[in-house]
Each structure stands twice: as structure tokens, then as C-alpha cells.
Design a protein around this motif. Structure first.
Motif, mmCIF file in Angstrom:
data_model
loop_
_atom_site.group_PDB
_atom_site.id
_atom_site.type_symbol
_atom_site.label_atom_id
_atom_site.label_comp_id
_atom_site.label_asym_id
_atom_site.label_seq_id
_atom_site.Cartn_x
_atom_site.Cartn_y
_atom_site.Cartn_z
ATOM 1 N N GLN A 1 -2.640 -3.961 -18.923
ATOM 2 C CA GLN A 1 -1.368 -3.539 -18.324
ATOM 3 C C GLN A 1 0.237 -3.786 -18.887
ATOM 4 O O GLN A 1 -0.163 -5.459 -19.382
ATOM 5 N N LEU B 1 -3.013 -0.570 -1.621
ATOM 6 C CA LEU B 1 -2.820 -2.858 -2.697
ATOM 7 C C LEU B 1 -1.901 -3.842 -1.789
ATOM 8 O O LEU B 1 -1.141 -3.574 -0.724
ATOM 9 N N ARG C 1 -7.146 3.874 -1.661
ATOM 10 C CA ARG C 1 -6.887 2.536 -1.548
ATOM 11 C C ARG C 1 -6.208 1.942 -1.111
ATOM 12 O O ARG C 1 -4.604 3.495 -1.079
ATOM 13 N N VAL D 1 0.770 2.245 -11.253
ATOM 14 C CA VAL D 1 1.071 2.117 -10.252
ATOM 15 C C VAL D 1 2.676 2.440 -9.624
ATOM 16 O O VAL D 1 3.768 2.212 -11.024
ATOM 17 N N SER E 1 -5.059 -7.420 -11.036
ATOM 18 C CA SER E 1 -3.966 -6.841 -12.285
ATOM 19 C C SER E 1 -3.301 -8.805 -12.119
ATOM 20 O O SER E 1 -3.651 -8.694 -10.933
ATOM 21 N N VAL F 1 -4.657 8.147 -5.778
ATOM 22 C CA VAL F 1 -5.673 7.891 -5.097
ATOM 23 C C VAL F 1 -5.095 7.273 -3.772
ATOM 24 O O VAL F 1 -3.837 7.037 -3.758
ATOM 25 N N PHE G 1 -4.743 3.892 -14.968
ATOM 26 C CA PHE G 1 -4.605 3.690 -13.874
ATOM 27 C C PHE G 1 -3.157 3.476 -13.937
ATOM 28 O O PHE G 1 -2.541 2.720 -14.526
ATOM 29 N N SER H 1 0.736 -1.193 0.181
ATOM 30 C CA SER H 1 0.052 -0.009 0.123
ATOM 31 C C SER H 1 1.248 1.634 -0.150
ATOM 32 O O SER H 1 0.159 2.412 0.233
ATOM 33 N N GLN I 1 -0.631 5.508 -6.117
ATOM 34 C CA GLN I 1 -1.560 4.208 -7.242
ATOM 35 C C GLN I 1 -2.432 5.518 -7.816
ATOM 36 O O GLN I 1 -2.712 6.781 -7.028
ATOM 37 N N TRP J 1 -9.819 -3.966 -8.001
ATOM 38 C CA TRP J 1 -8.860 -3.967 -9.566
ATOM 39 C C TRP J 1 -8.361 -4.278 -9.260
ATOM 40 O O TRP J 1 -6.841 -4.275 -8.485
ATOM 41 N N SER K 1 -5.678 -3.729 -5.859
ATOM 42 C CA SER K 1 -5.944 -2.290 -5.012
ATOM 43 C C SER K 1 -7.692 -2.605 -4.418
ATOM 44 O O SER K 1 -8.660 -3.006 -5.463
ATOM 45 N N GLU L 1 -2.398 -8.093 -8.067
ATOM 46 C CA GLU L 1 -2.099 -7.290 -7.715
ATOM 47 C C GLU L 1 -3.345 -6.593 -6.750
ATOM 48 O O GLU L 1 -4.571 -6.015 -8.419
#
Lengths: 377, 118
Positions: A93, A152, A150, A121, A192, A147, A119, A57, A61, A190, A205, A203
Motif C-alpha cells: 500500500q 472500514l 464493506r 481509500v 493493511s 465498494v 484498492f 466506514s 472504498q 482486506w 475492510s 485498517e
């Protein structure tokens, strides 16, 4: 162990880390779990054998919301990275890197096409600088939103698919580098299919409101164990993945770093949108003629780890480079390292010497990664 | 058993001092993956870096706790560095011959060491 550090930011899962007995350390301005009671070695091996849950986290993001259309945003973003942004399909991605005007790397990142926005990261230590950089260069085409609501998580390892699918059935059908939105208890996740361990995994989110509950649901599964930053580092090192600020920085180019695979055909000479990115002069010249130095893998012959900063020499004593990441590889069961060496000495099989505590010890240049990846392509 | 501020334990065996690292130190270091031991029959001075211990996280030195001669080293640790984590109080590193065993009086006893690590 934990000292009072009022300037450090706390993760949304701070309480869970303490309850699990994590040793917390300062990292990139955050108070982070470096290991749990199992220890780095067991955490590393658990991730390779089952599933490891990482709280990442601290990573930045960002949302890039186009002011008019995605094409204008993509075109502008392509001026900051030697990467094909416009060709990335919705729900996919891609790995990228922000480059400097002189062809160095400002940061490496993951970006995803979420249909009507991107999006992104980025690394924790670079997050505020990246945000400023993107705002400065994309101001006309996009709103850059950090962001803040949220966290991660990364769930990595051969049991990750089965574990996450129990909570999110749609995760099972995802391929490497797919990104989906999925509902969990009325909240939008979210997800991925990616990570930074060389293992298959995800990963995720997660809204801060439910990140504790979601984490507990994963940790309740017997295959899932919490994994700290220590094992994250040894896992990514075995996977031959770069750590920003160590293996790549503003002085290293993507080509020197062996990241040429991330420069798609569209951005190369003869491609539809060749060049036109920050640092193109150096990067395209190195792509054509080869760089002066290259990132390589190293296997020390003895058991002594060769850590970051270890100087490298030819057998006749000529300095040829330096280790940028090194340690013990728990799955390789031997020391492993990555280094930059002069191009003439970068071929696999080349014998070099690494100076450890005043002694020059034999080391062999080897191909990366040290351990093959297990991505679900 | 005596203890140093550097988290070594010292045990007297006949006229020798046996040196290892404490459980607290082993826990702090994490999984030990490499150990380098001194040459035997080496004269060392207090504070000399005589052994190297590397964990998955970092390298650290073990200093000679006092002047003396290294007379034995535990080669088993070189083969199996993990013994240090498995049982730090029996995983000795080296044995020293010192002129006068009374130097041990200067080191902490168990209670004092436990107080120090809190």
C-alpha cells in the motif's frame, strides 16, 4: 442529543455505537461517533497505551479494475498523482494525493496493489468527487467501482498486533504498508498495516454482513476500546498528519504541505517517469526552488490552545501565516498546532506570535511530528 | 443554588455570588484543558465574556450572569483545568459582588434547570 437528520448516512455499526453510549454528530454527510463515555482525553491515551478501535466506514472504498492490464491503469493513475504507482508491488500500500492542474491537492488517499486491481481509500467528504474524477480520467483503462458492501475499521496502538492476531494470525507477520486478504468465518477481510494515528496498527475492510460480529470480537478483548472522531483528530494532529479540507486543499501543493516524501524518485527530475502528472509545473518548481510557504508544527508557550484560523505574526507584527489545525495534545500534555507560514519563518526554533482572542501569544516553530511514530517497518 | 440558561450555577456566599458551570455543561464540553479567568477588581456587566474555557474539542466563553465586580478567582483551575470535569459543582470560577442579591430571584432553581436540560 442526537437530532433527527434524515439526510445523514448511517454507519453499519450505528447500533453498536449507540449501545456503547457514543455521542453522534454529523460529519461529511454521515452520523459519526465523536466520543464515547470515556471522553476524548482517555480515548486518545488508551490508543497510545493499548489499542483503539475506530469505525471509519464513512471513508470511500474504491476498486480500480483494469480493462486490459495493470500497467495501463498504473500509467494513467500516475497522470493524476505525483506518486510512483507502477512501482508498487502486489500486496503493498502507498500514500498518494490527487492533484489539480495548478498543483493543489484534490484529496489525499491510500492505494494498494491487490494483484489484478488497485484498492483505494479516500476521504469521506471527497468520495463522490474523487469517484467522478477517477471515472473521468481512467475511463479507458479501468472500471472504477465504489465498494458499498464493506465497512472500514482501524485498530491502532501498541496492543493492536496482539489483538488482531487472535482473530487473524497472519496479521502478526505484516510490515507497515503491507496489505493482505484474510478469511474470517468464511468472509474475506482486506487488512493493511497502516492507519492515521502515528501508532502501529491496521485498517480492516470488512463485509457489512459480518462487521458487527467482527467488531464485537475485537471489543471483547480487554485491551481494545472504541475510539471516536474527537480522539482520532488529536491523535493524527500529534502525529503531524494532514486533515483534508484543513491542512491541505486545492490551494496547497504537496511541497508546501511537506508531503514531498510521498513523491518517489521515479516521478522526480531524473527519474524513470519524471513529471507528467497534474500540476507538475508548480510541484516540480517548488521541489527545485522551495515553496513560498510551508506547513510547520507549532508549540504555543502557554496552555491556551491555538485553533484553526489563528493568525500568526512575527515579533515585529508582520503577518506570516495561519493555523490550519490546532488543539490540545493529550500525549504531549500541551497545546499543539500545525500552520502554513512564509518559508523565511518556517525554520524550527523560529519565534512567532499567534493571536488568540485579541492577544498575541508566543509560539515556537517545531519539527513535525509532535510525537514519533511507532510503525513496524 | 440558582442556574443560568448558559449552564452556570450561582451560589450565595455571604454578600458574594460564586459562579461555576454545571455538571451538564462540563459533560457536554468534554475534557477541559485550559481556563482563562478574569482580573480581580474588574467591574463587569451582565453578558460580558469574563472567562474562557477550552476543552479538547472547542473553546467557549463564560459570561457574567449579572452586573457586578469580580472580587476573587479560582487560580487552582488555571493550574488544573481537569478539576472542572472531576467535580464541576465545587470547581468555582469567580466570585462577584453585586448591589442587590435579589437579582438571583430571576434565575432558575434546581427543578427548573433540570427541566430545561431535560
Amino acid at each position: 442529543m442526537t437530532e433527527e437528520s434524515p439526510n445523514l448516512r448511517r454507519l453499519p455499526l450505528h447500533g453498536i455505537h449507540l449501545r456503547l453510549g457514543a455521542r453522534m454528530v454529523p460529519f461529511a454527510g454521515w452520523e459519526m461517533p465523536v466520543q464515547y463515555p470515556a471522553g476524548v482525553m482517555k480515548e486518545h491515551l488508551h490508543t497510545r497505551a493499548a489499542a483503539g478501535l475506530f469505525d471509519v466506514s464513512h471513508m470511500g472504498q474504491l476498486l480500480l479494475r483494469p480493462r486490459s492490464d495493470m500497467a495501463a491503469l498504473g500509467a494513467a493513475f500516475e497522470r493524476l498523482m505525483p506518486v510512483d504507482v507502477l512501482g508498487l508491488a502486489p500486496g503493498r500500500q502507498r500514500y498518494g494525493m490527487l492533484t489539480t492542474d495548478t498543483g493543489g491537492i484534490l484529496d489525499d488517499l491510500m492505494f494498494a496493489n491487490r494483484g489484478d486491481h488497485l484498492f483505494v481509500v479516500v476521504n469521506a467528504a471527497c468520495a463522490s468527487q474523487d469517484t467522478a474524477h477517477l471515472r473521468a480520467h481512467l475511463a479507458d483503462v479501468a472500471e472504477v467501482v465504489a465498494v458499498e458492501d464493506r465497512g472500514l475499521l482501524a485498530l491502532q496502538g501498541p496492543a493492536a498486533e496482539a489483538a488482531l492476531s487472535r482473530l487473524i494470525p497472519a496479521a502478526a507477520a505484516m510490515r507497515f504498508m503491507d496489505l493482505i486478504s484474510a478469511d474470517w468465518r468464511g468472509h474475506d477481510l482486506w487488512i493493511s498495516r497502516s492507519g492515521y494515528t502515528g501508532e502501529d496498527g491496521y485498517e480492516i475492510s470488512v463485509p457489512v454482513l459480518v462487521i458487527e460480529a467482527f467488531t464485537e470480537s475485537l471489543l471483547a478483548m480487554p485491551d481494545v476500546a472504541p475510539i471516536g472522531l474527537g480522539a482520532r483528530d488529536s491523535l493524527r494532529l500529534e502525529a503531524g498528519l494532514c486533515l483534508y479540507g484543513h491542512d491541505i486543499d486545492t490551494t496547497t501543493s504537496p511541497i508546501e504541505a511537506g508531503l514531498g516524501w510521498a513523491i518517489q524518485k521515479a516521478r522526480r527530475p531524473g527519474g524513470a517517469r519524471a513529471g507528467g502528472f497534474a500540476g507538475a509545473e508548480r510541484i516540480l518548481a517548488e521541489l527545485a526552488d522551495g515553496p513560498r510557504r510551508l506547513r510547520v508544527g507549532l508549540r504555543p508557550e502557554g496552555r491556551a490552545p491555538m485553533r484553526e484560523g489563528t493568525d500568526l505574526f512575527t515579533p515585529d507584527g508582520t503577518p506570516v501565516g495561519r493555523v490550519t489545525s490546532g488543539g490540545f495534545g493529550p500525549s504531549v500534555e500541551a497545546p499543539v498546532a500545525m500552520a502554513y507560514v512564509a518559508a523565511a519563518h518556517a525554520a524550527p526554533g523560529t519565534q512567532l506570535l499567534g493571536e488568540v482572542r485579541g492577544k498575541r501569544l508566543p509560539v515556537t516553530v517545531v519539527p513535525l511530528p509532535f510525537r514519533p511514530s511507532t510503525y513496524k517497518r | 443554588m440558582k442556574y443560568t440558561k448558559e449552564h452556570e450555577w450561582l451560589r450565595v456566599e455571604g454578600d458574594l455570588v460564586v459562579v461555576g458551570i454545571t455538571e451538564h455543561a462540563a459533560t457536554q464540553l468534554g475534557d477541559v484543558v485550559f481556563i482563562e479567568l478574569p482580573e480581580i477588581e474588574t467591574m463587569v456587566a451582565e453578558g460580558d465574556e469574563v472567562a474562557v474555557i477550552e476543552s479538547v474539542k472547542a473553546a467557549s466563553d463564560i459570561a457574567a450572569p449579572m452586573d457586578g465586580e469580580i472580587v476573587a478567582v479560582n487560580d487552582k483551575l488555571v493550574e488544573k483545568p481537569g478539576l472542572v470535569n472531576a467535580d464541576p459543582m465545587t470547581a468555582w470560577f469567580f466570585k462577584m459582588r453585586v448591589d442587590d442579591l435579589s437579582v438571583l430571584d430571576d434565575f432558575m432553581d434546581e427543578d427548573e434547570y433540570q427541566d430545561m436540560i431535560g
